[in-house]
Design a protein around this motif. Structure first.
Motif, PDB file in Angstrom:
ATOM      1  N   ALA A 146       0.824  -1.215   0.000  1.00  0.00           N
ATOM      2  CA  ALA A 146       0.000   0.000   0.000  1.00  0.00           C
ATOM      3  C   ALA A 146       0.858   1.265   0.000  1.00  0.00           C
ATOM      4  CB  ALA A 146      -0.935   0.001   1.206  1.00  0.00           C
ATOM      5  N   GLY A 147       2.087   1.180   0.479  1.00  0.00           N
ATOM      6  CA  GLY A 147       2.961   2.341   0.541  1.00  0.00           C
ATOM      7  C   GLY A 147       3.837   2.546  -0.679  1.00  0.00           C
ATOM      8  N   LEU A 148       3.708   1.688  -1.673  1.00  0.00           N
ATOM      9  CA  LEU A 148       4.543   1.809  -2.877  1.00  0.00           C
ATOM     10  C   LEU A 148       3.981   2.878  -3.808  1.00  0.00           C
ATOM     11  CD1 LEU A 148       5.162  -1.972  -3.665  1.00  0.00           C
ATOM     12  CD2 LEU A 148       6.722  -0.365  -2.536  1.00  0.00           C
ATOM     13  N   SER A 149       4.876   3.588  -4.461  1.00  0.00           N
ATOM     14  CA  SER A 149       4.458   4.626  -5.411  1.00  0.00           C
ATOM     15  C   SER A 149       3.969   3.983  -6.711  1.00  0.00           C
ATOM     16  CB  SER A 149       5.628   5.563  -5.724  1.00  0.00           C
ATOM     17  OG  SER A 149       6.614   4.870  -6.487  1.00  0.00           O
ATOM     18  N   MET A 150       3.278   4.763  -7.516  1.00  0.00           N
ATOM     19  CA  MET A 150       2.823   4.250  -8.813  1.00  0.00           C
ATOM     20  C   MET A 150       4.016   3.898  -9.695  1.00  0.00           C
ATOM     21  SD  MET A 150      -0.862   5.414  -9.818  1.00  0.00           S
ATOM     22  CE  MET A 150      -1.098   7.139 -10.040  1.00  0.00           C
ATOM     23  N   ARG A 151       5.090   4.643  -9.567  1.00  0.00           N
ATOM     24  CA  ARG A 151       6.294   4.338 -10.346  1.00  0.00           C
ATOM     25  C   ARG A 151       6.867   2.979  -9.938  1.00  0.00           C
ATOM     26  NH1 ARG A 151      10.605   8.859 -11.103  1.00  0.00           N
ATOM     27  NH2 ARG A 151       9.046   9.406 -12.622  1.00  0.00           N
ATOM     28  N   GLU A 152       6.905   2.709  -8.626  1.00  0.00           N
ATOM     29  CA  GLU A 152       7.401   1.413  -8.153  1.00  0.00           C
ATOM     30  C   GLU A 152       6.488   0.274  -8.607  1.00  0.00           C
ATOM     31  OE1 GLU A 152       9.679   2.386  -3.987  1.00  0.00           O
ATOM     32  OE2 GLU A 152       7.501   2.733  -4.048  1.00  0.00           O
ATOM     33  N   LEU A 153       5.170   0.510  -8.548  1.00  0.00           N
ATOM     34  CA  LEU A 153       4.222  -0.500  -9.014  1.00  0.00           C
ATOM     35  C   LEU A 153       4.426  -0.790 -10.499  1.00  0.00           C
ATOM     36  CD1 LEU A 153       0.956   0.764  -7.250  1.00  0.00           C
ATOM     37  CD2 LEU A 153       2.346  -1.217  -6.589  1.00  0.00           C
ATOM     38  N   GLU A 154       4.596   0.274 -11.278  1.00  0.00           N
ATOM     39  CA  GLU A 154       4.792   0.118 -12.721  1.00  0.00           C
ATOM     40  C   GLU A 154       6.092  -0.622 -13.028  1.00  0.00           C
ATOM     41  OE1 GLU A 154       5.177   3.193 -16.406  1.00  0.00           O
ATOM     42  OE2 GLU A 154       3.397   3.387 -15.128  1.00  0.00           O
ATOM     43  N   TYR A 155       7.141  -0.282 -12.322  1.00  0.00           N
ATOM     44  CA  TYR A 155       8.439  -0.925 -12.521  1.00  0.00           C
ATOM     45  C   TYR A 155       8.335  -2.417 -12.167  1.00  0.00           C
ATOM     46  CZ  TYR A 155      13.545  -1.467 -12.204  1.00  0.00           C
ATOM     47  OH  TYR A 155      14.834  -1.867 -12.384  1.00  0.00           O
ATOM     48  N   ALA A 156       7.696  -2.721 -11.048  1.00  0.00           N
ATOM     49  CA  ALA A 156       7.561  -4.117 -10.617  1.00  0.00           C
ATOM     50  C   ALA A 156       6.771  -4.932 -11.634  1.00  0.00           C
ATOM     51  CB  ALA A 156       6.895  -4.186  -9.244  1.00  0.00           C
ATOM     52  N   TYR A 157       5.703  -4.366 -12.140  1.00  0.00           N
ATOM     53  CA  TYR A 157       4.846  -5.116 -13.067  1.00  0.00           C
ATOM     54  C   TYR A 157       5.455  -5.235 -14.455  1.00  0.00           C
ATOM     55  CZ  TYR A 157       0.691  -7.041 -15.210  1.00  0.00           C
ATOM     56  OH  TYR A 157      -0.182  -7.886 -15.864  1.00  0.00           O
ATOM     57  N   ASN A 158       6.089  -4.193 -14.932  1.00  0.00           N
ATOM     58  CA  ASN A 158       6.535  -4.175 -16.319  1.00  0.00           C
ATOM     59  C   ASN A 158       7.909  -4.774 -16.570  1.00  0.00           C
ATOM     60  OD1 ASN A 158       4.223  -3.112 -17.531  1.00  0.00           O
ATOM     61  ND2 ASN A 158       4.766  -1.054 -16.882  1.00  0.00           N
TER      62      ASN A 158
ATOM     63  N   THR B 156       9.813  -7.582 -16.990  1.00  0.00           N
ATOM     64  CA  THR B 156       9.559  -9.015 -17.140  1.00  0.00           C
ATOM     65  C   THR B 156      10.750  -9.885 -16.751  1.00  0.00           C
ATOM     66  OG1 THR B 156      10.120  -8.897 -19.492  1.00  0.00           O
ATOM     67  CG2 THR B 156       7.787  -8.676 -18.902  1.00  0.00           C
ATOM     68  N   ASP B 157      11.907  -9.259 -16.546  1.00  0.00           N
ATOM     69  CA  ASP B 157      13.069 -10.013 -16.049  1.00  0.00           C
ATOM     70  C   ASP B 157      13.054 -10.089 -14.517  1.00  0.00           C
ATOM     71  OD1 ASP B 157      13.698  -7.421 -15.333  1.00  0.00           O
ATOM     72  OD2 ASP B 157      15.671  -7.410 -16.301  1.00  0.00           O
ATOM     73  N   ASP B 158      11.977  -9.589 -13.906  1.00  0.00           N
ATOM     74  CA  ASP B 158      11.764  -9.568 -12.453  1.00  0.00           C
ATOM     75  C   ASP B 158      12.705  -8.643 -11.694  1.00  0.00           C
ATOM     76  OD1 ASP B 158       9.533 -11.156 -12.560  1.00  0.00           O
ATOM     77  OD2 ASP B 158      10.600 -13.020 -12.147  1.00  0.00           O
ATOM     78  N   SER B 159      13.415  -7.754 -12.394  1.00  0.00           N
ATOM     79  CA  SER B 159      14.270  -6.798 -11.695  1.00  0.00           C
ATOM     80  C   SER B 159      13.431  -5.831 -10.855  1.00  0.00           C
ATOM     81  CB  SER B 159      15.154  -6.032 -12.682  1.00  0.00           C
ATOM     82  OG  SER B 159      14.374  -5.306 -13.607  1.00  0.00           O
ATOM     83  N   GLY B 160      12.226  -5.523 -11.301  1.00  0.00           N
ATOM     84  CA  GLY B 160      11.339  -4.661 -10.523  1.00  0.00           C
ATOM     85  C   GLY B 160      10.901  -5.337  -9.235  1.00  0.00           C
ATOM     86  N   LEU B 161      10.587  -6.637  -9.309  1.00  0.00           N
ATOM     87  CA  LEU B 161      10.223  -7.393  -8.105  1.00  0.00           C
ATOM     88  C   LEU B 161      11.404  -7.499  -7.152  1.00  0.00           C
ATOM     89  CD1 LEU B 161       8.048 -10.258  -9.623  1.00  0.00           C
ATOM     90  CD2 LEU B 161       7.289  -8.404  -8.133  1.00  0.00           C
ATOM     91  N   LYS B 162      12.588  -7.666  -7.707  1.00  0.00           N
ATOM     92  CA  LYS B 162      13.785  -7.748  -6.859  1.00  0.00           C
ATOM     93  C   LYS B 162      14.028  -6.422  -6.142  1.00  0.00           C
ATOM     94  CE  LYS B 162      15.866 -11.337  -9.647  1.00  0.00           C
ATOM     95  NZ  LYS B 162      16.805 -11.655 -10.717  1.00  0.00           N
ATOM     96  N   SER B 163      13.763  -5.325  -6.820  1.00  0.00           N
ATOM     97  CA  SER B 163      13.902  -4.006  -6.213  1.00  0.00           C
ATOM     98  C   SER B 163      12.924  -3.838  -5.055  1.00  0.00           C
ATOM     99  CB  SER B 163      13.682  -2.929  -7.271  1.00  0.00           C
ATOM    100  OG  SER B 163      13.695  -1.659  -6.700  1.00  0.00           O
TER     101      SER B 163
ATOM    102  N   LYS C 238      13.696  -3.387  -0.986  1.00  0.00           N
ATOM    103  CA  LYS C 238      13.078  -2.337  -0.169  1.00  0.00           C
ATOM    104  C   LYS C 238      12.385  -2.954   1.045  1.00  0.00           C
ATOM    105  CE  LYS C 238       9.965   1.594  -0.435  1.00  0.00           C
ATOM    106  NZ  LYS C 238       9.258   2.518  -1.306  1.00  0.00           N
ATOM    107  N   LEU C 239      11.713  -4.072   0.847  1.00  0.00           N
ATOM    108  CA  LEU C 239      11.046  -4.764   1.953  1.00  0.00           C
ATOM    109  C   LEU C 239      12.072  -5.297   2.953  1.00  0.00           C
ATOM    110  CD1 LEU C 239       8.517  -5.930   3.296  1.00  0.00           C
ATOM    111  CD2 LEU C 239       8.683  -7.858   1.719  1.00  0.00           C
ATOM    112  N   ASP C 240      13.144  -5.881   2.444  1.00  0.00           N
ATOM    113  CA  ASP C 240      14.202  -6.394   3.323  1.00  0.00           C
ATOM    114  C   ASP C 240      14.818  -5.273   4.153  1.00  0.00           C
ATOM    115  OD1 ASP C 240      13.815  -8.960   2.350  1.00  0.00           O
ATOM    116  OD2 ASP C 240      15.496  -8.860   0.937  1.00  0.00           O
ATOM    117  N   GLU C 241      15.048  -4.126   3.523  1.00  0.00           N
ATOM    118  CA  GLU C 241      15.619  -2.972   4.228  1.00  0.00           C
ATOM    119  C   GLU C 241      14.662  -2.463   5.314  1.00  0.00           C
ATOM    120  OE1 GLU C 241      16.501   1.537   2.964  1.00  0.00           O
ATOM    121  OE2 GLU C 241      17.602   0.040   1.794  1.00  0.00           O
ATOM    122  N   ALA C 242      13.391  -2.403   4.991  1.00  0.00           N
ATOM    123  CA  ALA C 242      12.398  -1.959   5.977  1.00  0.00           C
ATOM    124  C   ALA C 242      12.337  -2.926   7.154  1.00  0.00           C
ATOM    125  CB  ALA C 242      11.029  -1.826   5.323  1.00  0.00           C
TER     126      ALA C 242
END
Length: 106
Positions: free
Chosen positions: A61-73, A75-82, A86-90
């Motif tokens: 819920a706290g992710l920006s639209m840019r982060e959501l777009e990066y995660a979804y788009n 396809t090499d899963d680099s957005g999900l890894k990012s 961020k979750l690991d750091e938090a």
């Protein structure tokens, strides 16, 4: 199915809800990954997609639209890894409890 977590020394039970969609169902609603423009109309489904992949909804819920777009788009899963980094750091900083371990299974 729900997942149960107990916080040490607290005796508090946290119930992780079963995601309302599977990743495949969310992708069917959103369209193919790679070129989706995230907006107010579809960001809720992108968040559901991330939750279905195991990320905690409070975090998502706290992710920006840019982060959501990066995660979804990405396809090499680099957005999900990012997002995972961020979750690991938090979690390391004590902002989120360790209940997110299931997110690493996406």
């Amino acid at each position: 199915m729900s997942v149960e977590f107990r916080l040490e020394n607290e005796g508090i039970k946290i119930m992780a809800r079963t995601p309302s969609l599977t990743p495949t169902e969310a992708e069917a609603l959103l369209g193919p990954r790679g070129s989706l423009s995230i907006n107010a109309d579809n960001r809720g489904n992108v968040r559901k997609w991330l939750c279905a992949r195991g990320f905690p909804s409070a975090f998502v819920a706290g992710l920006s639209m840019r982060e959501l777009e990066y995660a979804y788009n990405k396809t090499d899963d680099s957005g999900l890894k990012s997002i995972q980094r961020k979750l690991d750091e938090a979690t390391q900083n004590g902002l989120i409890d360790n209940a997110h371990e299931m997110a690493k299974n996406w």
